[in-house]
Scaffold this motif. Structure first.
Motif, PDB file in Angstrom:
ATOM      1  N   ALA A 138       4.235   7.429  -8.037  1.00 18.34           N
ATOM      2  CA  ALA A 138       3.164   8.405  -7.991  1.00 18.34           C
ATOM      3  C   ALA A 138       3.691   9.717  -8.704  1.00 18.34           C
ATOM      4  O   ALA A 138       2.833  10.128  -9.384  1.00 18.34           O
ATOM      5  N   ALA A 139       4.962  10.061  -8.435  1.00 15.09           N
ATOM      6  CA  ALA A 139       5.271  11.454  -8.926  1.00 15.09           C
ATOM      7  C   ALA A 139       5.239  11.324 -10.350  1.00 15.09           C
ATOM      8  O   ALA A 139       5.273  12.560 -11.045  1.00 15.09           O
ATOM      9  N   CYS A 140       5.614  10.235 -11.000  1.00 15.06           N
ATOM     10  CA  CYS A 140       5.632  10.341 -12.590  1.00 15.06           C
ATOM     11  C   CYS A 140       3.964  10.285 -13.083  1.00 15.06           C
ATOM     12  O   CYS A 140       3.987  10.190 -14.329  1.00 15.06           O
ATOM     13  N   VAL A 141       2.987  10.070 -12.349  1.00 14.08           N
ATOM     14  CA  VAL A 141       1.770   9.854 -12.880  1.00 14.08           C
ATOM     15  C   VAL A 141       1.289  11.582 -13.289  1.00 14.08           C
ATOM     16  O   VAL A 141       1.282  12.258 -12.290  1.00 14.08           O
ATOM     17  N   ALA A 142       0.807  11.883 -14.405  1.00 12.37           N
ATOM     18  CA  ALA A 142       0.086  13.016 -15.062  1.00 12.37           C
ATOM     19  C   ALA A 142      -1.006  13.331 -14.263  1.00 12.37           C
ATOM     20  O   ALA A 142      -1.614  12.417 -13.985  1.00 12.37           O
ATOM     21  N   PRO A 143      -1.214  14.540 -14.162  1.00 12.18           N
ATOM     22  CA  PRO A 143      -2.826  14.976 -13.574  1.00 12.18           C
ATOM     23  C   PRO A 143      -3.928  14.044 -14.266  1.00 12.18           C
ATOM     24  O   PRO A 143      -3.930  13.981 -15.586  1.00 12.18           O
ATOM     25  N   GLY A 144      -4.835  13.511 -13.752  1.00  9.60           N
ATOM     26  CA  GLY A 144      -5.883  12.741 -14.733  1.00  9.60           C
ATOM     27  C   GLY A 144      -5.581  11.470 -14.823  1.00  9.60           C
ATOM     28  O   GLY A 144      -6.094  10.438 -15.391  1.00  9.60           O
ATOM     29  N   GLY A 145      -4.273  10.976 -14.471  1.00 12.43           N
ATOM     30  CA  GLY A 145      -3.715   9.628 -14.710  1.00 12.43           C
ATOM     31  C   GLY A 145      -3.658   8.707 -13.717  1.00 12.43           C
ATOM     32  O   GLY A 145      -4.272   8.994 -12.568  1.00 12.43           O
ATOM     33  N   ARG A 146      -3.291   7.576 -14.046  1.00  9.19           N
ATOM     34  CA  ARG A 146      -3.481   6.552 -12.874  1.00  9.19           C
ATOM     35  C   ARG A 146      -2.027   5.671 -12.829  1.00  9.19           C
ATOM     36  O   ARG A 146      -1.426   5.626 -13.591  1.00  9.19           O
ATOM     37  N   LEU A 147      -1.875   5.180 -11.391  1.00  8.47           N
ATOM     38  CA  LEU A 147      -0.848   4.422 -11.036  1.00  8.47           C
ATOM     39  C   LEU A 147      -1.451   3.260 -10.814  1.00  8.47           C
ATOM     40  O   LEU A 147      -2.505   3.085  -9.927  1.00  8.47           O
ATOM     41  N   GLU A 148      -0.846   2.087 -11.109  1.00  2.07           N
ATOM     42  CA  GLU A 148      -1.560   0.909 -10.748  1.00  2.07           C
ATOM     43  C   GLU A 148      -0.402  -0.370 -10.447  1.00  2.07           C
ATOM     44  O   GLU A 148       0.676  -0.323 -11.162  1.00  2.07           O
ATOM     45  N   ILE A 149      -0.565  -0.938  -9.429  1.00  5.83           N
ATOM     46  CA  ILE A 149       0.499  -1.971  -8.879  1.00  5.83           C
ATOM     47  C   ILE A 149      -0.027  -3.289  -8.643  1.00  5.83           C
ATOM     48  O   ILE A 149      -1.360  -3.492  -8.235  1.00  5.83           O
ATOM     49  N   VAL A 150       0.858  -4.368  -8.883  1.00  7.43           N
ATOM     50  CA  VAL A 150       0.443  -5.642  -8.162  1.00  7.43           C
ATOM     51  C   VAL A 150       1.555  -6.304  -7.519  1.00  7.43           C
ATOM     52  O   VAL A 150       2.802  -6.012  -8.320  1.00  7.43           O
ATOM     53  N   ASP A 151       1.406  -6.827  -6.671  1.00  8.10           N
ATOM     54  CA  ASP A 151       2.822  -7.544  -6.102  1.00  8.10           C
ATOM     55  C   ASP A 151       2.293  -8.743  -5.076  1.00  8.10           C
ATOM     56  O   ASP A 151       1.088  -8.845  -4.945  1.00  8.10           O
ATOM     57  N   PHE A 152       3.123  -9.470  -4.371  1.00 10.52           N
ATOM     58  CA  PHE A 152       2.819 -10.378  -3.584  1.00 10.52           C
ATOM     59  C   PHE A 152       2.098  -9.835  -2.427  1.00 10.52           C
ATOM     60  O   PHE A 152       2.465  -8.542  -1.860  1.00 10.52           O
ATOM     61  N   GLY A 153       1.011 -10.543  -1.918  1.00 14.16           N
ATOM     62  CA  GLY A 153       0.323 -10.140  -0.621  1.00 14.16           C
ATOM     63  C   GLY A 153       0.809 -10.869   0.366  1.00 14.16           C
ATOM     64  O   GLY A 153       1.985 -11.562   0.540  1.00 14.16           O
ATOM     65  N   GLN A 154       0.382 -10.992   1.435  1.00 12.79           N
ATOM     66  CA  GLN A 154       0.372 -11.603   2.695  1.00 12.79           C
ATOM     67  C   GLN A 154      -0.250 -13.252   2.833  1.00 12.79           C
ATOM     68  O   GLN A 154       0.046 -13.655   3.962  1.00 12.79           O
ATOM     69  N   GLN A 155      -0.667 -13.634   1.712  1.00 14.62           N
ATOM     70  CA  GLN A 155      -1.151 -15.353   1.797  1.00 14.62           C
ATOM     71  C   GLN A 155      -2.153 -15.156   3.017  1.00 14.62           C
ATOM     72  O   GLN A 155      -2.077 -16.514   3.627  1.00 14.62           O
ATOM     73  N   GLU A 156      -2.926 -14.204   3.641  1.00 14.62           N
ATOM     74  CA  GLU A 156      -3.648 -14.481   4.785  1.00 14.62           C
ATOM     75  C   GLU A 156      -4.740 -15.449   4.973  1.00 14.62           C
ATOM     76  O   GLU A 156      -5.128 -15.902   5.829  1.00 14.62           O
ATOM     77  N   ARG A 157      -5.220 -15.808   3.654  1.00 12.15           N
ATOM     78  CA  ARG A 157      -6.135 -16.765   3.475  1.00 12.15           C
ATOM     79  C   ARG A 157      -5.788 -18.094   2.817  1.00 12.15           C
ATOM     80  O   ARG A 157      -6.584 -18.982   2.373  1.00 12.15           O
ATOM     81  N   LEU A 158      -4.599 -18.310   2.816  1.00  9.59           N
ATOM     82  CA  LEU A 158      -3.793 -19.513   2.259  1.00  9.59           C
ATOM     83  C   LEU A 158      -3.342 -20.273   3.490  1.00  9.59           C
ATOM     84  O   LEU A 158      -2.804 -19.815   4.654  1.00  9.59           O
ATOM     85  N   PRO A 159      -3.247 -21.624   3.282  1.00 10.91           N
ATOM     86  CA  PRO A 159      -2.516 -22.441   4.333  1.00 10.91           C
ATOM     87  C   PRO A 159      -1.108 -21.938   4.896  1.00 10.91           C
ATOM     88  O   PRO A 159      -0.363 -21.679   4.023  1.00 10.91           O
ATOM     89  N   GLY A 160      -1.099 -22.047   6.231  1.00  8.17           N
ATOM     90  CA  GLY A 160       0.209 -21.455   6.631  1.00  8.17           C
ATOM     91  C   GLY A 160       1.631 -22.375   6.008  1.00  8.17           C
ATOM     92  O   GLY A 160       2.572 -21.674   5.833  1.00  8.17           O
ATOM     93  N   VAL A 161       1.473 -23.671   5.470  1.00  3.25           N
ATOM     94  CA  VAL A 161       2.550 -24.316   4.904  1.00  3.25           C
ATOM     95  C   VAL A 161       2.769 -23.483   3.584  1.00  3.25           C
ATOM     96  O   VAL A 161       4.014 -23.604   3.259  1.00  3.25           O
ATOM     97  N   TRP A 162       1.799 -23.317   2.793  1.00  2.00           N
ATOM     98  CA  TRP A 162       1.632 -22.620   1.732  1.00  2.00           C
ATOM     99  C   TRP A 162       2.840 -21.376   1.791  1.00  2.00           C
ATOM    100  O   TRP A 162       3.730 -21.159   1.174  1.00  2.00           O
ATOM    101  N   LYS A 163       2.311 -20.654   2.651  1.00  2.00           N
ATOM    102  CA  LYS A 163       3.074 -19.195   2.728  1.00  2.00           C
ATOM    103  C   LYS A 163       4.548 -19.517   3.302  1.00  2.00           C
ATOM    104  O   LYS A 163       5.362 -18.639   2.695  1.00  2.00           O
ATOM    105  N   ARG A 164       4.872 -20.480   4.277  1.00  2.10           N
ATOM    106  CA  ARG A 164       6.376 -20.789   4.610  1.00  2.10           C
ATOM    107  C   ARG A 164       6.753 -21.082   3.299  1.00  2.10           C
ATOM    108  O   ARG A 164       8.051 -20.732   3.073  1.00  2.10           O
ATOM    109  N   LEU A 165       6.347 -22.280   2.628  1.00  2.00           N
ATOM    110  CA  LEU A 165       7.161 -22.568   1.270  1.00  2.00           C
ATOM    111  C   LEU A 165       7.259 -21.511   0.376  1.00  2.00           C
ATOM    112  O   LEU A 165       8.440 -21.289  -0.316  1.00  2.00           O
TER     113      LEU A 165
END
Length: 214
Positions: A138-165
């Motif tokens: 965030a500190a590297c973002v210039a005024p008027g600029g943007r920070l964008e992030i994508v990463d693993f979520g919590q798989q909250e709407r996926l089957p439990g076995v999928w999350k464990r695997l």
């Protein structure tokens, strides 16, 4: 080199050669993030945790007038990135440097302190002090600029076995999905006077978030 840097070199010294081929099947949402960056002509774009350079090259192809920068803690990954960038003919547009995502001097490493776009793709889940890395990004973002992030979520709407695997598989590569990532992004945006956005993708498989700096 830090202990985490040594760990990442150990994990990816050989895997870097097949990293992009294998990860394309489960690092979902990266290309959507890249498409949303939409940097203005001549803008600066920084990827923290740039790995093999795959994402930076994709950004460079989408926006040929952007100047590109990448930081990674792994010398092994940076060696691969430099080769990929050269092969793509982008050597003059891409600056790469070794740095710890949790704290680095962007001006000293890359020749500028802030950037119009900063993005982090599936790296925070690999960084022990991920909150420090988020604040650094965030500190590297210039005024008027943007920070964008994508990463693993919590798989909250996926089957439990999928999350464990998936959790078991990711643990082999020292990857831990960050349960509080969405809240942390919102907190960083508030503290900087920015505007946050957070949403789940693919039934919770991934999380997209970021902020615009006012």
């Amino acid at each position: 080199m830090s202990a985490h840097g040594q760990l990442m070199d150990g994990v990816y010294r050989w895997q870097r050669h097949i990293y992009d081929l294998t990860r394309k099947y489960y690092l979902l949402g990266r290309d959507g993030l890249i498409a949303d960056l939409d940097p203005p002509a001549g803008a600066s774009v920084l990827e923290i945790g740039c790995g093999t350079g795959r994402n930076l090259i994709a950004v460079g192809k989408a926006w040929p007038q952007a100047q590109l920068y990448g930081v990674d803690i792994s010398d092994a990954m940076l060696d691969t990135a430099r080769g990929a960038v050269a092969k793509a003919g982008m050597g003059a547009r891409v600056t790469l440097a070794r740095g710890d995502a949790c704290g680095f001097d962007a001006d000293a490493l890359l020749g500028r302190a802030t950037f119009d776009r900063v993005f982090v793709s599936y790296a925070l889940s690999m960084i022990p002090d991920w909150e420090a890395a988020l604040h650094q990004a965030a500190a590297c973002v210039a005024p008027g600029g943007r920070l964008e992030i994508v990463d693993f979520g919590q798989q909250e709407r996926l089957p439990g076995v999928w999350k464990r695997l998936l959790s078991g598989w990711l643990a082999q590569f020292h990857v831990t999905p960050r349960r509080e990532l969405g809240h942390a992004i919102e907190a960083v945006a508030r503290n900087m006077g920015g505007v946050a956005h957070v949403r789940a993708l693919y039934r919770g498989y991934a999380l997209r978030g970021g902020m615009m700096r006012v």
